[in-house]
Write a protein that holds these residues in place. Structure first.
Motif, PDB file in Angstrom:
ATOM      1  N   ALA A 289       0.824  -1.203   0.000  1.00  0.00           N
ATOM      2  CA  ALA A 289       0.000   0.000   0.000  1.00  0.00           C
ATOM      3  C   ALA A 289       0.862   1.259   0.000  1.00  0.00           C
ATOM      4  O   ALA A 289       0.560   2.234  -0.699  1.00  0.00           O
ATOM      5  N   LEU A 290       1.935   1.247   0.772  1.00  0.00           N
ATOM      6  CA  LEU A 290       2.839   2.396   0.794  1.00  0.00           C
ATOM      7  C   LEU A 290       3.514   2.593  -0.560  1.00  0.00           C
ATOM      8  O   LEU A 290       3.676   3.730  -1.033  1.00  0.00           O
ATOM      9  N   GLY A 291       3.907   1.498  -1.196  1.00  0.00           N
ATOM     10  CA  GLY A 291       4.520   1.609  -2.518  1.00  0.00           C
ATOM     11  C   GLY A 291       3.556   2.170  -3.549  1.00  0.00           C
ATOM     12  O   GLY A 291       3.926   3.036  -4.356  1.00  0.00           O
ATOM     13  N   VAL A 292       2.303   1.700  -3.518  1.00  0.00           N
ATOM     14  CA  VAL A 292       1.298   2.208  -4.453  1.00  0.00           C
ATOM     15  C   VAL A 292       1.053   3.696  -4.206  1.00  0.00           C
ATOM     16  O   VAL A 292       0.951   4.494  -5.147  1.00  0.00           O
ATOM     17  N   GLN A 293       0.976   4.078  -2.941  1.00  0.00           N
ATOM     18  CA  GLN A 293       0.748   5.490  -2.627  1.00  0.00           C
ATOM     19  C   GLN A 293       1.916   6.364  -3.085  1.00  0.00           C
ATOM     20  O   GLN A 293       1.705   7.468  -3.606  1.00  0.00           O
ATOM     21  N   ALA A 294       3.134   5.883  -2.898  1.00  0.00           N
ATOM     22  CA  ALA A 294       4.306   6.650  -3.326  1.00  0.00           C
ATOM     23  C   ALA A 294       4.259   6.923  -4.825  1.00  0.00           C
ATOM     24  O   ALA A 294       4.538   8.046  -5.287  1.00  0.00           O
ATOM     25  N   VAL A 295       3.906   5.908  -5.600  1.00  0.00           N
ATOM     26  CA  VAL A 295       3.804   6.071  -7.053  1.00  0.00           C
ATOM     27  C   VAL A 295       2.696   7.062  -7.396  1.00  0.00           C
ATOM     28  O   VAL A 295       2.872   7.949  -8.244  1.00  0.00           O
ATOM     29  N   GLY A 296       1.559   6.941  -6.725  1.00  0.00           N
ATOM     30  CA  GLY A 296       0.433   7.819  -7.020  1.00  0.00           C
ATOM     31  C   GLY A 296       0.737   9.275  -6.731  1.00  0.00           C
ATOM     32  O   GLY A 296       0.410  10.161  -7.533  1.00  0.00           O
ATOM     33  N   VAL A 297       1.367   9.554  -5.595  1.00  0.00           N
ATOM     34  CA  VAL A 297       1.676  10.938  -5.232  1.00  0.00           C
ATOM     35  C   VAL A 297       2.714  11.522  -6.184  1.00  0.00           C
ATOM     36  O   VAL A 297       2.579  12.659  -6.658  1.00  0.00           O
ATOM     37  N   ALA A 298       3.769  10.755  -6.470  1.00  0.00           N
ATOM     38  CA  ALA A 298       4.812  11.248  -7.374  1.00  0.00           C
ATOM     39  C   ALA A 298       4.275  11.482  -8.776  1.00  0.00           C
ATOM     40  O   ALA A 298       4.730  12.380  -9.487  1.00  0.00           O
ATOM     41  N   LEU A 299       3.275  10.695  -9.175  1.00  0.00           N
ATOM     42  CA  LEU A 299       2.707  10.832 -10.518  1.00  0.00           C
ATOM     43  C   LEU A 299       2.151  12.229 -10.746  1.00  0.00           C
ATOM     44  O   LEU A 299       2.335  12.817 -11.814  1.00  0.00           O
ATOM     45  N   ALA A 300       1.488  12.782  -9.735  1.00  0.00           N
ATOM     46  CA  ALA A 300       0.929  14.128  -9.875  1.00  0.00           C
ATOM     47  C   ALA A 300       2.012  15.182 -10.002  1.00  0.00           C
ATOM     48  O   ALA A 300       1.778  16.259 -10.552  1.00  0.00           O
ATOM     49  N   GLY A 301       3.207  14.877  -9.498  1.00  0.00           N
ATOM     50  CA  GLY A 301       4.294  15.842  -9.567  1.00  0.00           C
ATOM     51  C   GLY A 301       5.078  15.808 -10.855  1.00  0.00           C
ATOM     52  O   GLY A 301       5.673  16.821 -11.242  1.00  0.00           O
ATOM     53  N   VAL A 302       5.069  14.660 -11.546  1.00  0.00           N
ATOM     54  CA  VAL A 302       5.895  14.541 -12.750  1.00  0.00           C
ATOM     55  C   VAL A 302       5.090  14.537 -14.041  1.00  0.00           C
ATOM     56  O   VAL A 302       5.644  14.825 -15.112  1.00  0.00           O
ATOM     57  N   LEU A 303       3.812  14.232 -13.954  1.00  0.00           N
ATOM     58  CA  LEU A 303       2.987  14.168 -15.164  1.00  0.00           C
ATOM     59  C   LEU A 303       1.736  15.028 -15.000  1.00  0.00           C
ATOM     60  O   LEU A 303       0.668  14.522 -14.641  1.00  0.00           O
ATOM     61  N   PRO A 304       1.843  16.323 -15.231  1.00  0.00           N
ATOM     62  CA  PRO A 304       0.643  17.167 -15.147  1.00  0.00           C
ATOM     63  C   PRO A 304      -0.368  16.789 -16.217  1.00  0.00           C
ATOM     64  O   PRO A 304      -0.006  16.349 -17.315  1.00  0.00           O
ATOM     65  N   GLY A 305      -1.623  16.930 -15.886  1.00  0.00           N
ATOM     66  CA  GLY A 305      -2.691  16.573 -16.815  1.00  0.00           C
ATOM     67  C   GLY A 305      -3.863  15.980 -16.081  1.00  0.00           C
ATOM     68  O   GLY A 305      -3.738  15.496 -14.955  1.00  0.00           O
TER      69      GLY A 305
END
Length: 406
Positions: A289-305
């Motif tokens: 769950a922590l790994g999935v959350q880390a990916v999800g949060v970082a996604l908003a920072g690197v891929l705007p849209g």
């Protein structure tokens, strides 16, 4: 998020009569929706409105968030030092009424110092209600299945979704003051639903702590505290700035919509992760769950849209409540005295550090803080692996919290 319990000699009184599991879930979910989902997190979607309409600076916004988290930490510490406070139904009721008052007073003030004070009090009362409601649900629902507690935790998601919908409507029709007033009204309504939630009880019953000793836990609990503390740092950065970040990279309605998605995903999130615990080890699930959350949060920072924003919101919302429920259950299982109170304190410290660590990065926008959040949550996942190593937990076993851990 301390889990406590209390002995009582007045079980026969009508006010303490046994409630159905569904009623306990409803009351507990209402308490968490009010105290956490709305009272704590409505600031996230209102923040952009206050910046544009009230002239609130980015730095002041971070300061208000920090004040709320300091209040929450104080409430958690009270759960350790004065457990009677979080075992009292009257304290819970007073805390919920005070929460309503702080929300209603936000639009009545125009000075940052008053806003800071109101957010501090809201954080303190949020912790007291969270401790009471969580302990009550675990105490009264442990016999009917842990997934019931998971649905109760889903009340946090309900409150978040409601707060997002409020701002979606207000943005098109009114002002930031109206958003706070409506939030206060919703919290008052939820307070009515949660009003009769019974406090946790202590019952002498066989448990792992009485029948057979667990293998030595070694440093597992320390690793769990570190993991949960890092999660406090990372999740609060995302929880505070996600809406503003999405709105910065797209239309304002997208940020509000993303916050609604966070709430909707959080409603079944805890129940889902708890149900998965019947087949997989809980430390494994915590790490995943922590790994999935880390990916999800970082996604908003690197891929705007818009697509990445909604995916990020769904991953964040679907994990952060589940992570809390898994971590608290693991702490109770390890039978460390005041385990959940200690975990909550570490979590509260992390929430204070989050805005402080992210503040220097805010000068360049919100992408930097979100990336920092993703990195810290990834570190929490690594600490979760330490918890997982040779963990003395039987897959599918029911967690029976010891009296000391509650």
């Amino acid at each position: 998020m301390a889990i406590t319990a209390t002995a009582t000699h007045t079980i026969s009184l009508p006010s303490l009569r046994v409630s159905s599991p569904g009623m306990v879930v409803l009351q507990g979910a209402a308490a968490l929706a009010a105290s956490t989902g709305i009272a704590r997190f409505v600031f996230t979607p209102i923040l952009p409105l206050m910046q544009t309409q009230a002239g609130l600076s980015v730095s002041d916004g971070a300061g208000l968030a920090t004040s709320n988290y300091v209040g929450y930490l104080l409430g958690a510490l009270l759960g350790i030092s004065a457990p009677g406070l979080v075992r009292s139904r009257w304290v819970m009721r007073f805390a919920m009424l005070l929460t309503v008052a702080t929300l209603a007073l936000m639009p009545a003030a125009s000075d940052t110092s008053w806003w800071t004070a109101f957010r501090f009090v809201a954080g303190l009362t949020s912790a007291l209600v969270f401790i009471y409601a969580t302990s009550a649900m675990i105490s009264h629902l442990r016999e009917v299945g842990p997934h019931f507690v998971g649905w109760g935790f889903g009340g946090i998601g309900t409150g978040i979704a409601l707060s997002g919908l409020v701002v979606v409507v207000v943005r098109a029709t009114s002002t930031w003051q109206a958003a706070w007033f409506i939030a206060a009204g919703l919290t008052a309504a939820l307070t009515v639903v949660a009003w009769r939630l019974r406090p946790a009880t202590v019952e002498q019953r066989p448990s792992a702590s009485l029948d057979q000793a667990l293998p030595p836990t070694g440093n597992r609990f320390a690793a769990l505290v570190v993991s949960y503390g890092f999660e406090g740092v990372g999740y609060i950065i995302a929880g505070t700035f996600l809406v503003a970040a999405v709105g910065q990279n797209g239309p304002a309605w997208l940020g509000d919509g993303a916050w609604v998605v966070v709430g909707l995903a959080a409603i079944p999130g805890a129940a889902l992760w708890t149900a998965l615990g019947r087949r997989w080890s809980r430390p494994t699930l915590l790490t995943v769950a922590l790994g999935v959350q880390a990916v999800g949060v970082a996604l908003a920072g690197v891929l705007p849209g818009s697509v990445s924003a909604l995916v990020s919101a769904a991953l964040f919302g679907g994990t952060f409540v589940g992570i809390s429920s898994l971590a608290l259950a693991l702490g109770a299982y390890l039978q460390v005295p005041r385990a959940v109170a200690l975990l909550t304190t570490g979590y509260g410290i992390g929430q204070i550090l989050g805005p402080v660590l992210s503040r220097p990065l805010l000068t360049a926008g919100y992408n930097g803080p979100l990336l920092l959040s993703g990195v810290v949550i990834a570190a929490a996942a690594l600490a979760g692996l330490v918890v997982r190593f040779r963990f003395p937990h039987r897959v599918g076993a029911t967690i029976e919290p010891s009296r000391s851990s509650r």
